[in-house]
Design a protein around this motif. Structure first.
Motif, PDB file in Angstrom:
ATOM      1  N   UNK A 168     -33.248  49.890 -51.980  1.00 18.47           N
ATOM      2  CA  UNK A 168     -34.344  49.034 -52.415  1.00 18.47           C
ATOM      3  C   UNK A 168     -34.795  48.118 -51.340  1.00 18.47           C
ATOM      4  N   UNK A 169     -36.397  47.764 -51.334  1.00 18.72           N
ATOM      5  CA  UNK A 169     -36.608  46.835 -50.438  1.00 18.72           C
ATOM      6  C   UNK A 169     -37.343  45.661 -51.454  1.00 18.72           C
ATOM      7  N   UNK A 170     -37.178  44.337 -51.080  1.00 14.63           N
ATOM      8  CA  UNK A 170     -37.890  43.214 -51.866  1.00 14.63           C
ATOM      9  C   UNK A 170     -38.748  42.693 -50.842  1.00 14.63           C
ATOM     10  N   UNK A 171     -39.776  41.813 -51.585  1.00 20.49           N
ATOM     11  CA  UNK A 171     -40.827  41.279 -50.817  1.00 20.49           C
ATOM     12  C   UNK A 171     -42.264  41.787 -50.702  1.00 20.49           C
ATOM     13  N   UNK A 172     -42.120  43.219 -50.089  1.00 23.99           N
ATOM     14  CA  UNK A 172     -43.364  43.794 -49.990  1.00 23.99           C
ATOM     15  C   UNK A 172     -43.867  43.694 -48.303  1.00 23.99           C
ATOM     16  N   UNK A 173     -43.036  43.612 -47.594  1.00 21.86           N
ATOM     17  CA  UNK A 173     -43.588  43.379 -46.312  1.00 21.86           C
ATOM     18  C   UNK A 173     -44.083  44.480 -45.623  1.00 21.86           C
ATOM     19  N   UNK A 174     -45.253  44.313 -44.871  1.00 20.94           N
ATOM     20  CA  UNK A 174     -45.928  45.367 -44.356  1.00 20.94           C
ATOM     21  C   UNK A 174     -44.940  46.603 -43.662  1.00 20.94           C
ATOM     22  N   UNK A 175     -43.633  46.317 -43.075  1.00 22.94           N
ATOM     23  CA  UNK A 175     -43.114  47.225 -42.614  1.00 22.94           C
ATOM     24  C   UNK A 175     -42.185  48.283 -43.501  1.00 22.94           C
ATOM     25  N   UNK A 176     -42.485  47.888 -44.531  1.00 25.10           N
ATOM     26  CA  UNK A 176     -41.994  48.762 -45.673  1.00 25.10           C
ATOM     27  C   UNK A 176     -42.865  50.097 -45.636  1.00 25.10           C
ATOM     28  N   UNK A 177     -44.000  50.053 -45.284  1.00 25.08           N
ATOM     29  CA  UNK A 177     -44.801  51.062 -45.233  1.00 25.08           C
ATOM     30  C   UNK A 177     -44.754  51.695 -43.646  1.00 25.08           C
TER      31      UNK A 177
END
Ligand SMILES: [Zn+2]
Length: 271
Positions: free
Chosen positions: A60-69
């Motif tokens: 899982x990833x939290x916050x929605x940082x651009x690096x998620x994409x």
């Protein structure tokens, strides 16, 4: 705070949900930034066949940082993995360095799961009933409008919750809430799902121990988490927050609104 009833142990395989935040190619001292190369090593490890009696890793990833994409998605795809991305809905399209609406649609179209992470990342335990309803309901509606899809999962900003917060989550239409309490999860998942916050120095040997209950590593982290919860109660949020910033070498520009979900770290440092 962590008075959620746990389901009875099951003989079914159990999962361990892991929590990441931002990935970055360049090294960072900030504990909540994982290097892209480290995440690539993790993903390659997660893809390997699992040894008997070990936990199933779930990302899982939290916050929605651009690096998620830009950083995480290519690595997930190269390893045929998927993750659950929890988005701070009010930051979408408004905060530099975070995902915009078309980015969210791209992640979703790539088969990744999307959930909410509040509207403004305000700690939900600090909200009035009206604020709480807004943080939960508006976040869900914004994401549903962006994705034209139902949003039923939420992760708790700062990992903070109490009974009133959980009740508000159910009332706002969420069916599953992800905490930052590290613990193995049975399948099928219950309404509250624990997660382990991974810090920057988590390496594959650590993950190997973590996913093998026989090593006792996860049990130790569960104990540390309980101690931290007690420390928060004793110190209060403001003093705990100051200590948190110091220990995690926080970059002010990287986390301007409340601490990340770091209830837990594997090195035993606060939080
Ligand atoms: Zn967060």
């Amino acid at each position: 705070m962590h008075d959620v009833k746990r389901p009875a142990p099951s003989s079914q395989p159990r999962s361990l949900f892991l929590l990441y935040h931002e990935l970055r190619s360049a090294p960072s001292a900030y504990s909540y930034v994982t290097s892209t190369s480290t995440f690539a090593e993790h993903a390659a490890f997660f893809r390997l066949p699992r040894a008997a009696n070990t936990l199933i890793p779930r990302i899982t990833f939290d916050d929605g940082h651009l690096s998620n994409l830009t950083e995480a998605l290519p690595i997930l795809q190269a390893n045929q993995l998927s993750a659950h991305f929890f988005i701070t809905a009010g930051w979408t399209g408004t905060r530099p360095g975070f995902l915009q609406a078309h980015h969210l649609r791209e992640l979703h179209a790539a088969g990744q799961s999307i959930g909410a992470h509040g509207l403004t990342h305000t700690l939900l335990t600090h909200c009035s009933p009206a604020q709480l309803d807004r943080e939960l309901r508006v976040a869900r509606l914004l994401l549903e409008d962006t994705l034209s899809a139902s949003i039923t999962t939420l992760s708790l900003p700062g990992g903070r919750f109490n009974r009133a917060v959980l009740d508000a989550c159910w009332a706002a239409g969420y069916t599953q809430v992800f905490t930052s309490v590290p613990c193995p999860e049975p399948e099928p998942l219950g309404r509250c799902v624990g997660r382990l916050n991974l810090q920057a120095d988590a390496d594959v040997p650590f993950l190997t121990r973590l996913l093998d209950p026989a090593t006792g590593t996860l049990l130790r982290l569960e104990r540390i988490d309980r101690l931290k919860t007690a420390a928060k109660r004793l110190l209060g949020d403001t003093a705990y927050r100051r200590l948190w910033s110091l220990v995690n070498r926080e970059e002010r520009e990287a986390a301007p609104a409340g601490e990340p979900e770091g209830a837990s770290s594997h090195n035993g440092l606060l939080p």
